[in-house]
Design an enzyme around this catalytic site. Structure first.
Site, short mmCIF file in Angstrom:
data_model
loop_
_atom_site.label_atom_id
_atom_site.label_comp_id
_atom_site.label_asym_id
_atom_site.label_seq_id
_atom_site.Cartn_x
_atom_site.Cartn_y
_atom_site.Cartn_z
N ILE A 14 0.86 -1.20 0.00
CA ILE A 14 0.00 0.00 0.00
C ILE A 14 0.89 1.25 0.00
O ILE A 14 0.60 2.25 -0.65
CB ILE A 14 -0.95 0.00 1.21
CG1 ILE A 14 -1.74 -1.31 1.24
CG2 ILE A 14 -1.90 1.18 1.15
CD1 ILE A 14 -2.57 -1.52 2.51
N ASP A 33 11.92 2.91 5.19
CA ASP A 33 11.58 1.49 5.05
C ASP A 33 12.88 0.72 5.18
O ASP A 33 13.86 1.05 4.50
CB ASP A 33 10.93 1.28 3.67
CG ASP A 33 10.22 -0.06 3.57
OD1 ASP A 33 10.83 -1.09 3.91
OD2 ASP A 33 9.06 -0.07 3.12
N ASP A 60 14.81 1.19 10.14
CA ASP A 60 13.77 0.45 10.85
C ASP A 60 13.04 1.44 11.77
O ASP A 60 13.69 2.18 12.54
CB ASP A 60 14.49 -0.65 11.66
CG ASP A 60 13.59 -1.44 12.58
OD1 ASP A 60 12.40 -1.10 12.69
OD2 ASP A 60 14.11 -2.39 13.19
N SER A 126 -7.30 -1.05 10.36
CA SER A 126 -7.87 -2.16 9.61
C SER A 126 -9.29 -2.41 10.08
O SER A 126 -9.63 -2.18 11.26
CB SER A 126 -7.02 -3.40 9.88
OG SER A 126 -7.70 -4.57 9.53
N TYR A 152 -1.98 -9.73 15.55
CA TYR A 152 -1.98 -8.68 14.51
C TYR A 152 -3.15 -7.72 14.74
O TYR A 152 -2.99 -6.50 14.77
CB TYR A 152 -2.07 -9.30 13.11
CG TYR A 152 -2.52 -8.30 12.08
CD1 TYR A 152 -1.63 -7.35 11.58
CD2 TYR A 152 -3.86 -8.22 11.67
CE1 TYR A 152 -2.06 -6.38 10.68
CE2 TYR A 152 -4.30 -7.27 10.79
CZ TYR A 152 -3.40 -6.35 10.30
OH TYR A 152 -3.83 -5.38 9.43
N LYS A 156 -3.48 -3.39 15.81
CA LYS A 156 -4.25 -2.30 15.18
C LYS A 156 -5.21 -1.69 16.21
O LYS A 156 -5.37 -0.48 16.29
CB LYS A 156 -5.01 -2.83 13.95
CG LYS A 156 -4.10 -3.28 12.82
CD LYS A 156 -3.25 -2.13 12.30
CE LYS A 156 -2.18 -2.58 11.34
NZ LYS A 156 -1.22 -1.53 10.98
N TYR A 180 -8.74 0.16 6.73
CA TYR A 180 -8.78 -0.48 5.41
C TYR A 180 -9.61 -1.74 5.45
O TYR A 180 -9.49 -2.53 6.37
CB TYR A 180 -7.39 -0.93 4.96
CG TYR A 180 -6.27 0.07 5.06
CD1 TYR A 180 -6.50 1.43 4.95
CD2 TYR A 180 -4.97 -0.38 5.22
CE1 TYR A 180 -5.44 2.33 5.03
CE2 TYR A 180 -3.91 0.50 5.29
CZ TYR A 180 -4.16 1.86 5.22
OH TYR A 180 -3.10 2.73 5.29
N ASN A 202 -3.18 -14.08 1.56
CA ASN A 202 -4.36 -13.35 1.07
C ASN A 202 -4.90 -13.98 -0.21
O ASN A 202 -4.18 -14.62 -0.97
CB ASN A 202 -4.03 -11.88 0.83
CG ASN A 202 -3.76 -11.15 2.13
OD1 ASN A 202 -2.68 -10.62 2.32
ND2 ASN A 202 -4.73 -11.16 3.02
N LEU A 203 -6.19 -13.76 -0.42
CA LEU A 203 -6.89 -14.48 -1.50
C LEU A 203 -6.37 -14.15 -2.90
O LEU A 203 -5.99 -15.06 -3.65
CB LEU A 203 -8.40 -14.17 -1.41
CG LEU A 203 -9.26 -14.79 -2.50
CD1 LEU A 203 -9.20 -16.31 -2.44
CD2 LEU A 203 -10.70 -14.31 -2.37
N ARG A 297 -11.11 -21.46 7.79
CA ARG A 297 -9.85 -20.98 8.37
C ARG A 297 -10.15 -20.37 9.73
O ARG A 297 -11.05 -19.54 9.86
CB ARG A 297 -9.23 -19.93 7.43
CG ARG A 297 -7.84 -19.50 7.81
CD ARG A 297 -7.20 -18.65 6.73
NE ARG A 297 -7.84 -17.34 6.56
CZ ARG A 297 -7.41 -16.41 5.73
NH1 ARG A 297 -6.34 -16.62 4.97
NH2 ARG A 297 -8.04 -15.26 5.62
N1 UFG Z 1 -9.25 -17.28 1.34
C1 UFG Z 1 -9.38 -18.54 0.76
N2 UFG Z 1 -8.26 -19.15 0.31
C2 UFG Z 1 -7.02 -18.58 0.37
C3 UFG Z 1 -6.90 -17.29 0.95
C4 UFG Z 1 -8.05 -16.68 1.44
O1 UFG Z 1 -10.48 -19.09 0.68
O2 UFG Z 1 -6.04 -19.21 -0.05
C5 UFG Z 1 -10.46 -16.60 1.83
C6 UFG Z 1 -10.42 -16.34 3.33
O3 UFG Z 1 -10.86 -17.47 4.04
C7 UFG Z 1 -11.35 -15.15 3.44
C8 UFG Z 1 -11.14 -14.40 2.11
O4 UFG Z 1 -10.54 -15.34 1.23
O5 UFG Z 1 -12.67 -15.59 3.49
C9 UFG Z 1 -10.22 -13.21 2.26
O6 UFG Z 1 -9.04 -13.63 2.93
P1 UFG Z 1 -7.73 -12.72 3.01
O7 UFG Z 1 -6.71 -13.50 3.76
O8 UFG Z 1 -7.36 -12.23 1.64
O9 UFG Z 1 -8.23 -11.45 3.81
P2 UFG Z 1 -8.81 -11.34 5.29
O10 UFG Z 1 -10.12 -10.67 5.13
O11 UFG Z 1 -8.79 -12.59 6.02
O12 UFG Z 1 -7.71 -10.43 5.94
C10 UFG Z 1 -7.66 -9.09 5.60
C11 UFG Z 1 -6.25 -8.56 5.80
C12 UFG Z 1 -5.88 -8.55 7.23
C13 UFG Z 1 -6.96 -7.88 8.07
C14 UFG Z 1 -8.30 -8.49 7.79
C15 UFG Z 1 -9.39 -7.74 8.51
O13 UFG Z 1 -5.32 -9.34 5.08
O14 UFG Z 1 -4.69 -7.81 7.36
O15 UFG Z 1 -8.58 -8.41 6.41
O16 UFG Z 1 -10.58 -8.41 8.45
F1 UFG Z 1 -6.72 -8.05 9.39
#
Ligand code: UFG
Length: 340
Positions: A14, A33, A60, A126, A152, A156, A180, A202-203, A297
């Protein structure tokens, strides 16, 4: 006069998009950074897009004296504080690293803001601070916060608490927590984007890595949730829209005469399921993804999306780009990475 803005974590996902957005609006971003989670491709990419190499200090945020020297060199108009660890699962394995990095970094930044009287501050918060919404899945900034499920999330939540106490003690600063939702996509130039270290959690990075062959298959975590298609629902926001929200936040803060503290949701206002993301990716790219349904998960929120009224009213900002555009840009970035 061009204003200097300190951007901690400005080489990250970001952060790099925000550095580009700030530069294009006439600010001079100064990146701090230590590059532990950054990639040289992103640094080259920022330079390619901007035509100049952004100012960068490899420091850092937990090293207060090194940070202080940077504050001494510039008269900052604002600070945007991204530098933090962000993987929910990893935070359960390494809670002390998360608390130290995310909280010591924030404490150092706030203390230097006060020493050098930097008027404006934006914090990367977040939607994790809302936890699992009770009946109404669309959360406003007034929705009560809940205790998070992961270290984590706590960093926040505690970050917002620290900022709130700082505000109560030093009312003259203008402070904003941007909450976010789920940032996705990449810069339309495909020169900067998300760079997961190791296996993505992340997805969308997992989807694009599966499509390009870096991952064997995508596991969908749960298909028996009480949602329209059984998979979880999130508010996916294009990262360049998110970057622009930071510029809007700084502009708003600069225009205020008095100290304040506000929290603003940064999302699109629209919920999209995991299966809808998969189907959209397949439609847009014409690639059939190898998928399997796995178990839920641990700690996943079932459904959440943003009420975005406050962002519009206060900042005059709203998301412009669609989930399709985010998927196209994420895919272009993944393909660009494959050429490197
Ligand atoms: N998912 C899958 N398969 C994967 C990865 C993710 O099915 O391989 C699903 C997760 O179960 C979830 C959705 O995709 O239902 C989104 O998952 P992400 O990991 O992409 O995102 P999250 O919503 O879990 O997490 C994000 C941010 C975090 C923050 C959170 C707040 O990555 O930093 O939102 O809700 F804390």
């Amino acid at each position: 006069m061009n204003k200097y803005v300190l951007v901690t974590g400005g080489a990250g996902y970001i952060g790099s998009h925000t550095v580009v957005a700030l530069h294009q609006k006439g600010y001079i971003p100064v990146i701090v950074d230590d590059l532990r989670n950054a990639n040289p491709i992103v640094l080259e990419g920022m330079e390619h897009i901007l035509g100049v190499r952004p100012i960068l200090y490899k420091v850092d945020v937990c090293q207060k004296e090194a940070l202080r020297q940077i504050f001494e060199q510039y008269s900052f108009d604002g600070v945007i504080h991204f530098a933090a660890y962000k993987a929910v699962g990893e935070s359960v394995e390494k809670p002390l690293s998360y608390y130290e990095n995310n909280l010591v970094g924030l404490l150092n930044i706030l203390s230097l803001i006060d020493s050098f009287e930097v008027p404006n501050f934006v914090f990367s918060s977040s939607c994790t601070v809302y936890g699992e919404p009770k009946e109404i899945k669309e959360v406003t900034e007034q929705t009560p916060l809940q205790l998070p499920h992961s270290p984590y999330g706590f960093t926040k939540w505690m970050g917002e608490q620290i900022i709130s106490d700082f505000h109560k003690s030093k009312g003259k600063y203008k402070l904003m927590n941007l909450r976010y939702f789920n940032p996705v996509g990449a810069h339309p130039s495909a020169r900067i984007g998300e760079f997961p270290i190791g296996r993505p959690s992340n997805l969308l990075p997992f989807v694009t890595q599966t499509a390009i062959g870096k991952q064997e298959k995508l596991t969908i975590f749960g298909n028996d949730y009480p949602t329209k298609d059984g998979s979880c629902i999130r508010d996916y926001i294009h990262v360049t829209d998110l970057a622009e929200a930071h510029v809007a936040a700084l502009t708003y803060l600069s225009n205020q005469a008095k100290g304040l503290l506000e929290a603003v949701n940064i999302g699109t206002g629209k919920g999209t399921s995991v299966l809808e993301i998969v189907k959209a990716f397949e439609r847009i790219t014409n690639i059939s993804l190898p998928i399997e349904f796995g178990s839920r998960r641990l700690g996943d929120v079932v459904e959440i999306y943003a009420n975005v009224q406050k962002g519009q009213d206060l900042l005059g900002w709203q998301a412009r780009l669609s989930i399709d555009e985010a998927i196209e840009d994420a895919w272009a970035w993944e393909k660009y990475l494959a050429t490197k």
